[in-house]
Scaffold this motif. Structure first.
Motif, mmCIF file in Angstrom:
data_model
loop_
_atom_site.group_PDB
_atom_site.id
_atom_site.type_symbol
_atom_site.label_atom_id
_atom_site.label_comp_id
_atom_site.label_asym_id
_atom_site.label_seq_id
_atom_site.Cartn_x
_atom_site.Cartn_y
_atom_site.Cartn_z
ATOM 1 N N ALA A 114 1.475 -6.490 1.189
ATOM 2 C CA ALA A 114 0.915 -7.452 2.154
ATOM 3 C C ALA A 114 1.990 -8.427 2.638
ATOM 4 C CB ALA A 114 -0.230 -8.223 1.498
ATOM 5 N N MET A 115 2.831 -8.898 1.704
ATOM 6 C CA MET A 115 3.914 -9.811 2.073
ATOM 7 C C MET A 115 4.880 -9.151 3.043
ATOM 8 S SD MET A 115 4.917 -11.597 -1.544
ATOM 9 C CE MET A 115 6.571 -11.878 -0.969
ATOM 10 N N ASP A 116 5.268 -7.921 2.712
ATOM 11 C CA ASP A 116 6.256 -7.231 3.544
ATOM 12 C C ASP A 116 5.691 -6.871 4.918
ATOM 13 O OD1 ASP A 116 7.912 -7.503 1.411
ATOM 14 O OD2 ASP A 116 7.866 -5.398 0.803
ATOM 15 N N ALA A 117 4.386 -6.627 4.982
ATOM 16 C CA ALA A 117 3.762 -6.302 6.276
ATOM 17 C C ALA A 117 3.787 -7.505 7.219
ATOM 18 C CB ALA A 117 2.327 -5.830 6.061
ATOM 19 N N ARG A 118 3.794 -8.707 6.655
ATOM 20 C CA ARG A 118 3.795 -9.922 7.486
ATOM 21 C C ARG A 118 5.179 -10.290 7.991
ATOM 22 N NH1 ARG A 118 0.152 -11.841 3.396
ATOM 23 N NH2 ARG A 118 1.822 -13.054 2.423
ATOM 24 N N GLU A 119 6.210 -9.760 7.313
ATOM 25 C CA GLU A 119 7.583 -10.135 7.693
ATOM 26 C C GLU A 119 8.009 -9.479 8.988
ATOM 27 O OE1 GLU A 119 10.097 -9.339 4.366
ATOM 28 O OE2 GLU A 119 9.219 -10.919 3.136
ATOM 29 N N LEU B 31 10.601 5.163 12.662
ATOM 30 C CA LEU B 31 11.133 4.135 11.792
ATOM 31 C C LEU B 31 10.699 2.741 12.208
ATOM 32 C CD1 LEU B 31 14.764 5.439 11.255
ATOM 33 C CD2 LEU B 31 12.970 5.305 9.559
ATOM 34 N N LEU B 32 10.339 2.574 13.465
ATOM 35 C CA LEU B 32 9.976 1.250 13.948
ATOM 36 C C LEU B 32 8.482 0.974 13.838
ATOM 37 C CD1 LEU B 32 12.298 1.162 17.070
ATOM 38 C CD2 LEU B 32 12.640 -0.033 14.907
ATOM 39 N N VAL B 33 7.709 1.948 13.370
ATOM 40 C CA VAL B 33 6.270 1.746 13.204
ATOM 41 C C VAL B 33 6.016 1.352 11.749
ATOM 42 C CG1 VAL B 33 3.980 2.784 13.351
ATOM 43 C CG2 VAL B 33 5.766 3.458 14.971
ATOM 44 N N PRO B 34 5.639 0.082 11.470
ATOM 45 C CA PRO B 34 5.552 -0.381 10.087
ATOM 46 C C PRO B 34 4.653 0.475 9.201
ATOM 47 C CG PRO B 34 5.375 -2.228 11.609
ATOM 48 C CD PRO B 34 5.354 -0.983 12.433
#
Length: 361
Positions: free
Chosen positions: A356-361, A17-20
């Motif tokens: 892409a947005m969510d990957a940066r958060e 769960l902690l690996v994006p």
């Protein structure tokens, strides 16, 4: 020993769960456009569990998807780099599989509870949401409530509803109960107001990124051409339903986003996406956007796709698989639009931008 193994499993699950790149669960709600097999487990006539359904699926066997192969959720899962979610009613949806997400969709349903009554036992949208609550309890017991909430909050959601409220309710028969009760603009408002409540509830249950598809061009599907069109032209009355419904859907999603203070809901203009290849099939490599690959009668649009139906030899050159549903190839074109299209098709942004947005958060 059992306790130790349980701890190891919990640790592994939490690690996942902690690996994006692996963490994004995917949840699907709606009707036959996105059902991947829940109706197989129900006593209903709305089912796709016999050939030639699934003829081009990797196993070349029917799965309950209303397609010759993969459907919209499968192709979105490919873009997420994930395996396809299992139907919620599948006995295989256990343990680690739960962390991938789940598909709650059921062919025949609509926004309204009286839509699809002719199909008998189907999973109404209120029941799909109840199952989603049950799912969250199951994941909580697996990885703990905090991790379960994180999984849901970070997940991608897809919901496809509305078309059946017209073709399998308002326009199902002449002088239907709903068409006697409402003129079309008022019916659209009623359906939209009910849909807004459903979407607000989904947000309450933890959804933070929800892709909502509008209705396609209902008057252009082979079933409606077979029943309503002498010339092969799209039926104007059913087209009008979509033309009234889809802009209102965009409006309520904007209102819900304003209430949430975030771009929770993203709308896909499925009407325009479909009309592009209905009006110019050759530009997309299709030989026809009127005749279904599998069926019988005019445009292969009457009745169900069965082993006795006529079947096209090359599914990739047909836009429609059966009387209502796109082929896998058409679904791939639609998902490509979900991923990369401009705001003419995707509002307020496309799926690639969201990821892409969510990957940066």
């Amino acid at each position: 020993m059992e306790t130790w193994l349980t701890l190891i499993f919990h640790f592994f699950a939490l690690g996942k769960l902690l690996v994006p790149s692996e963490a994004r669960a995917f949840f699907v709600f709606g009707d036959s456009l996105v059902d991947n097999g829940n109706n197989n487990y129900l006593a209903t006539t709305a089912r796709a569990d016999s050939l030639p359904y699934g003829i081009d699926y990797p196993t070349h066997s029917p799965t309950g998807r209303f397609s010759n192969g993969l459907n919209l959720p499968d192709i979105i899962s490919e873009h997420l780099g994930a395996e396809s979610t299992l139907p919620y009613l599948s006995p295989d949806l256990q343990g680690e599989k739960l962390l991938v997400g789940a598909n709650f969709a059921s062919a025949g349903i609509g926004v309204l509870n009286d839509t699809g009554v002719q199909f008998l036992n189907i999973i109404r949208i209120s029941q799909q949401l109840s199952y989603f609550e049950q799912y969250q309890d199951r994941v909580s017991s697996l990885v703990g409530p905090d991790q379960a909430q994180q999984l849901v909050n970070e997940a991608l959601f897809l919901i496809a509803l509305g078309g059946n409220d017209f073709v399998n309710n308002y326009y199902l028969v002449p002088y239907s109960a709903r068409s006697r009760q409402y003129d079309l603009p008022d019916y659209v408002e009623y359906v939209i107001s009910e849909y807004k409540k459903i979407l607000a509830r989904l947000h309450e249950l933890g959804a933070r990124r929800v892709l909502v598809t509008g209705t396609g061009p209902l008057g252009c599907v082979p079933a409606e051409l077979a029943m309503r069109s002498r010339t092969g032209e799209c039926d104007p009355e059913l087209q009008r339903a979509g033309e009234l419904y889809n802009p209102r859907l965009v409006q309520i999603l904007s209102e819900l986003n304003s209430d949430a203070g975030a771009d929770v809901f993203v709308t896909a203009n499925a009407f325009k996406m479909h009309m592009d290849f209905i009006t110019n099939p050759e530009a997309y490599g299709f030989v026809t956007s009127k005749v279904a690959c599998c069926g019988q009668g005019p445009y292969n649009g009457l009745g169900f796709c069965t082993p006795a139906s006529s079947l096209c030899p090359n599914r990739s050159v047909y836009a429609f698989w059966d009387a209502f549903h796109p082929t896998e190839r058409a679904n791939r074109i639609i998902v490509d639009q979900f991923m990369t299209a401009s705001d003419e098709y995707m509002s307020p942004m496309n799926l690639s931008t969201i990821l892409a947005m969510d990957a940066r958060e």
